[in-house]
Design a protein around this motif. Structure first.
Motif, short mmCIF file in Angstrom:
data_model
loop_
_atom_site.label_atom_id
_atom_site.label_comp_id
_atom_site.label_asym_id
_atom_site.label_seq_id
_atom_site.Cartn_x
_atom_site.Cartn_y
_atom_site.Cartn_z
N THR A 208 0.95 -1.34 0.21
CA THR A 208 0.23 0.10 -0.02
C THR A 208 0.88 1.22 0.16
OG1 THR A 208 -1.75 -0.93 1.22
CG2 THR A 208 -1.78 1.17 1.23
N ALA A 209 0.60 2.12 -0.91
CA ALA A 209 1.32 3.60 -0.99
C ALA A 209 0.52 4.50 -1.56
CB ALA A 209 2.61 3.36 -1.84
N ALA A 210 0.57 5.79 -1.47
CA ALA A 210 -0.21 6.83 -1.89
C ALA A 210 0.66 7.35 -3.19
CB ALA A 210 -0.63 7.62 -0.82
N ALA A 211 -0.28 7.79 -4.17
CA ALA A 211 -0.06 9.05 -5.27
C ALA A 211 -0.57 10.13 -4.97
CB ALA A 211 0.11 8.28 -6.69
N VAL A 212 0.14 11.15 -4.93
CA VAL A 212 -0.76 12.41 -4.70
C VAL A 212 -0.62 13.18 -6.07
CG1 VAL A 212 -0.72 14.80 -3.70
CG2 VAL A 212 0.15 12.82 -2.36
N VAL A 278 1.23 17.53 0.00
CA VAL A 278 2.12 16.51 -0.49
C VAL A 278 2.97 15.69 0.41
CG1 VAL A 278 3.64 15.50 -2.29
CG2 VAL A 278 1.87 17.55 -2.72
N LEU A 279 4.10 16.68 0.92
CA LEU A 279 5.09 16.23 1.89
C LEU A 279 4.70 15.83 3.12
CD1 LEU A 279 8.12 18.44 0.71
CD2 LEU A 279 7.05 16.35 -0.31
N ALA A 280 3.52 16.38 3.77
CA ALA A 280 3.05 16.19 4.97
C ALA A 280 1.92 14.92 4.94
CB ALA A 280 2.40 17.23 5.82
N HIS A 281 1.56 14.45 3.86
CA HIS A 281 0.70 13.28 3.66
C HIS A 281 1.39 11.86 3.80
CE1 HIS A 281 -3.27 15.14 2.35
NE2 HIS A 281 -2.37 15.92 2.28
N SER A 282 0.34 10.96 4.50
CA SER A 282 0.88 9.74 4.96
C SER A 282 1.04 8.70 3.68
CB SER A 282 -0.18 9.19 5.81
OG SER A 282 -0.27 9.81 6.97
N GLY A 283 2.23 8.00 3.83
CA GLY A 283 2.65 7.20 2.96
C GLY A 283 2.60 7.38 1.46
#
Length: 419
Positions: A208-212, A278-283
């Motif tokens: 699991t990972a996030a794309a902003v 972006v940078l402060a978001h999780s994962g």
């Protein structure tokens, strides 16, 4: 291409809700949905009687629906008061499944409402400029599922400076009184905006990972169908779900209509909000940058002014890449779409020349980890300074659902492979 390892680790065993801290050092979370907070314009405020006497939503219930990207057995909510002119008192908050699973539903499935807490309390006060994260709530939600969040504000917010995301493309509902656990809200006032709610997180597991997605109205979905979830990020999410290597990718849409890379417009400029959005978001493992057309369109239509803004855009993109790479985030860039026939167009073609210049740099600089040619996906081959008629929403700048489908189809899913 080198591959960014996916964010996430096995989660800790479930704990008693509200009895312990909201996370542990070994537990990781990932944003599964978010909206870009911005100062609410007068035309987007809650209508009367929900805005009056200098206060907003006094003794009112606000029911909102959001669509998560990846699911989980627990979740956390984030509420933002980034632009509030006064403290934001959340009296009660519930989470539920919307009736029939529908986006924009004013009704919830009976018996599904669950109260959220904040450090064990059922209420919270969010100070101006701050945000609050709820305790983990045992509440199973599926991949790509709609989720209903209902808030009661007994006192309301004592300011007409409030935080929202006007371009929700999803219907919310307002009703006087406390109805956070009600299955239906008869007589509620519908509004197509999100207020205060800025994020939903789920525990991050293996893969699991996030794309902003950093963008403007073209990513926020102007021209898409209200409650239809057919923005290009929504359509891309469906494609990612279909592949095992990308099924665990969370897409986090951090776009807003009118936003710019270099200067404030509707909301802070992309360079200013990069840390927050972006940078402060999780994962976060990937950043997709598709923004810049408003910078060109808002600059003077002279050769000198457009050359300057094109040069500044290139510098701005470079800064975004540098700052994201410092956090181990891969950065993908997308070319800017044509706008011939729109108000941004100018007779001398100065803005079009600047757009081509910026796109040439995006394609050839090798500064991004990968480039997706959105321009090629939707431009008219016979008139490359214009959108294809089948993709045009009618204003010659924004896309319709067919155009958004073309953008989603242009993104290679393997860019987001986690294994």
């Amino acid at each position: 291409m080198r591959r960014q390892p996916p964010a996430g680790a096995p989660t800790a065993p479930p704990r008693a809700f509200g009895a312990e801290p909201s996370s542990t050092p070994t537990e990781r979370w990932v944003h599964t949905w978010a909206s870009m907070p911005q100062l609410t314009e007068p035309a987007n405020m809650p209508p009367a009687p929900f805005t009056r006497d200098g206060a907003v939503l006094a003794d009112a219930t606000l029911r909102q629906t959001v669509r998560v990207s990846v699911g989980g057995d627990r979740l956390r909510l984030r509420f933002s008061n980034a632009f509030g002119g006064a403290p934001l008192p959340l009296t009660a908050v519930t989470v539920a499944h919307p009736r029939g699973g529908r986006a924009g539903a004013g009704e919830i499935e009976p018996g599904t409402a669950r109260a959220a807490t904040f450090h064990g309390k059922t209420s919270a006060v969010v100070q101006p400029g701050a945000q609050v994260v709820s305790d983990p709530l045992p509440f199973p939600v599926g991949d790509s599922a709609n989720l209903t969040v209902t808030v009661h504000l007994a006192q309301g917010q004592a300011s007409t400076d409030i935080t929202s995301h006007p371009g929700s493309r999803t219907t919310s509902h307002l009703l006087a009184g406390n109805h956070v656990a009600a299955d239906a809200l008869p007589g509620a006032t519908p509004v197509d905006h999100w207020y205060f709610l800025s994020g939903v997180e789920v525990p991050s597991g293996p893969g699991t990972a996030a794309a902003v997605l950093l963008g403007d109205s073209l990513t926020d979905g102007r021209g898409s169908t209200t409650n239809g979830n057919d923005r290009w990020p929504d359509l891309l999410l469906a494609r990612l779900r279909a592949h095992p290597a990308t099924a665990g990718v969370a897409l986090v849409n951090q776009a807003a209509g009118g936003n710019r890379v270099l200067r404030d417009g509707l909301g802070p400029n992309a360079l200013a909000r990069l840390d927050r959005d972006v940078l402060a978001h999780s994962g976060v493992a990937w950043l997709f940058v598709f923004e810049g057309v408003n910078d060109l369109g808002c600059a003077q239509a002279t050769e000198a002014a457009q050359k300057q803004v094109a040069d500044e855009l290139v510098d701005g993109y470079d800064q975004i890449v540098v700052r994201a790479h410092a956090q181990g985030i891969r950065v993908y860039g997308a070319t800017l779409l044509p706008f011939g026939g729109n108000d941004y167009d100018d007779p001398a073609g100065c803005r079009e020349a600047a757009r081509r210049s910026v796109n040439d740099w995006i394609r050839t600089s090798d500064r991004f980890d990968a480039v997706v040619d959105f321009d090629r996906a939707v431009r008219d081959p016979a008139r490359p300074a214009r959108l294809r008629a089948s993709c045009d929403s009618g204003d010659h700048l924004h896309l319709n659902p067919t155009g958004y489908r073309a953008l989603a189809d242009a993104v290679p899913p393997e860019l987001f492979a986690t294994g």
